[in-house]
Design a protein around this motif. Structure first.
Motif, PDB file in Angstrom:
ATOM      1  N   ILE A  67     -21.605  39.043  62.281  1.00 36.34           N
ATOM      2  CA  ILE A  67     -20.136  39.030  62.314  1.00 36.34           C
ATOM      3  C   ILE A  67     -19.543  39.297  60.936  1.00 36.34           C
ATOM      4  N   GLN A  68     -20.168  38.787  59.881  1.00 32.97           N
ATOM      5  CA  GLN A  68     -19.636  38.993  58.532  1.00 32.97           C
ATOM      6  C   GLN A  68     -19.653  40.478  58.167  1.00 32.97           C
ATOM      7  N   ASN A  69     -20.707  41.179  58.527  1.00 33.53           N
ATOM      8  CA  ASN A  69     -20.771  42.615  58.243  1.00 33.53           C
ATOM      9  C   ASN A  69     -19.703  43.381  59.029  1.00 33.53           C
ATOM     10  N   SER A 109     -12.488  45.617  57.444  1.00 33.30           N
ATOM     11  CA  SER A 109     -11.567  45.549  56.307  1.00 33.30           C
ATOM     12  C   SER A 109     -11.571  46.843  55.515  1.00 33.30           C
ATOM     13  N   ILE A 110     -12.753  47.352  55.241  1.00 28.52           N
ATOM     14  CA  ILE A 110     -12.855  48.616  54.502  1.00 28.52           C
ATOM     15  C   ILE A 110     -12.226  49.753  55.300  1.00 28.52           C
ATOM     16  N   LEU A 111     -12.446  49.757  56.593  1.00 28.92           N
ATOM     17  CA  LEU A 111     -11.873  50.804  57.437  1.00 28.92           C
ATOM     18  C   LEU A 111     -10.347  50.763  57.415  1.00 28.92           C
ATOM     19  N   PHE A 112      -9.750  49.581  57.507  1.00 38.90           N
ATOM     20  CA  PHE A 112      -8.295  49.465  57.481  1.00 38.90           C
ATOM     21  C   PHE A 112      -7.726  49.900  56.135  1.00 38.90           C
ATOM     22  N   VAL A 113      -8.404  49.560  55.047  1.00 42.74           N
ATOM     23  CA  VAL A 113      -7.932  49.968  53.723  1.00 42.74           C
ATOM     24  C   VAL A 113      -7.976  51.485  53.598  1.00 42.74           C
ATOM     25  N   LEU A 114      -9.051  52.099  54.044  1.00 48.36           N
ATOM     26  CA  LEU A 114      -9.156  53.560  53.961  1.00 48.36           C
ATOM     27  C   LEU A 114      -8.112  54.250  54.829  1.00 48.36           C
ATOM     28  N   ILE A 115      -7.850  53.708  56.007  1.00 51.78           N
ATOM     29  CA  ILE A 115      -6.836  54.299  56.881  1.00 51.78           C
ATOM     30  C   ILE A 115      -5.453  54.194  56.243  1.00 51.78           C
ATOM     31  N   SER A 116      -5.175  53.078  55.574  1.00 53.02           N
ATOM     32  CA  SER A 116      -3.869  52.939  54.933  1.00 53.02           C
ATOM     33  C   SER A 116      -3.709  53.940  53.789  1.00 53.02           C
ATOM     34  N   PHE A 117      -4.793  54.219  53.056  1.00 52.99           N
ATOM     35  CA  PHE A 117      -4.722  55.228  52.003  1.00 52.99           C
ATOM     36  C   PHE A 117      -4.454  56.613  52.586  1.00 52.99           C
ATOM     37  N   VAL A 118      -5.061  56.919  53.699  1.00 49.13           N
ATOM     38  CA  VAL A 118      -4.854  58.223  54.331  1.00 49.13           C
ATOM     39  C   VAL A 118      -3.410  58.351  54.803  1.00 49.13           C
ATOM     40  N   CYS A 119      -2.874  57.288  55.387  1.00 44.43           N
ATOM     41  CA  CYS A 119      -1.487  57.325  55.851  1.00 44.43           C
ATOM     42  C   CYS A 119      -0.518  57.473  54.687  1.00 44.43           C
TER      43      CYS A 119
END
Length: 69
Positions: A3-5, A11-21
């Motif tokens: 679950i931790q992984n 979290s990393i995926l959401f941060v990257l998506i926000s940078f793309v947006c």
């Protein structure tokens, strides 16, 4: 995966998506729209704001006072 992984990956995926947006919105070839609308299209928002606030306060007070459960 434990679950931790999964949480770290999400979290990393959401941060990257926000940078793309943010990158998609940063540039543009069209000029920004004018800041003020034409004189005929301005609508006041303060006319019913006081009435709506008073109605909300009275409704909330009624719910607090008459809630017997």
């Amino acid at each position: 995966m434990i679950i931790q992984n999964k949480r770290i990956f999400a979290s990393i995926l959401f941060v990257l998506i926000s940078f793309v947006c943010a990158a998609a919105q940063a540039g543009g070839s069209t000029p920004p729209p004018p800041m003020t609308p034409p004189p005929g299209l301005q609508l006041p928002i303060d006319g019913g704001l006081l009435v709506a606030t008073c109605v909300g306060l009275f409704y909330g007070a009624k719910k607090l006072l008459f809630n017997k459960n």
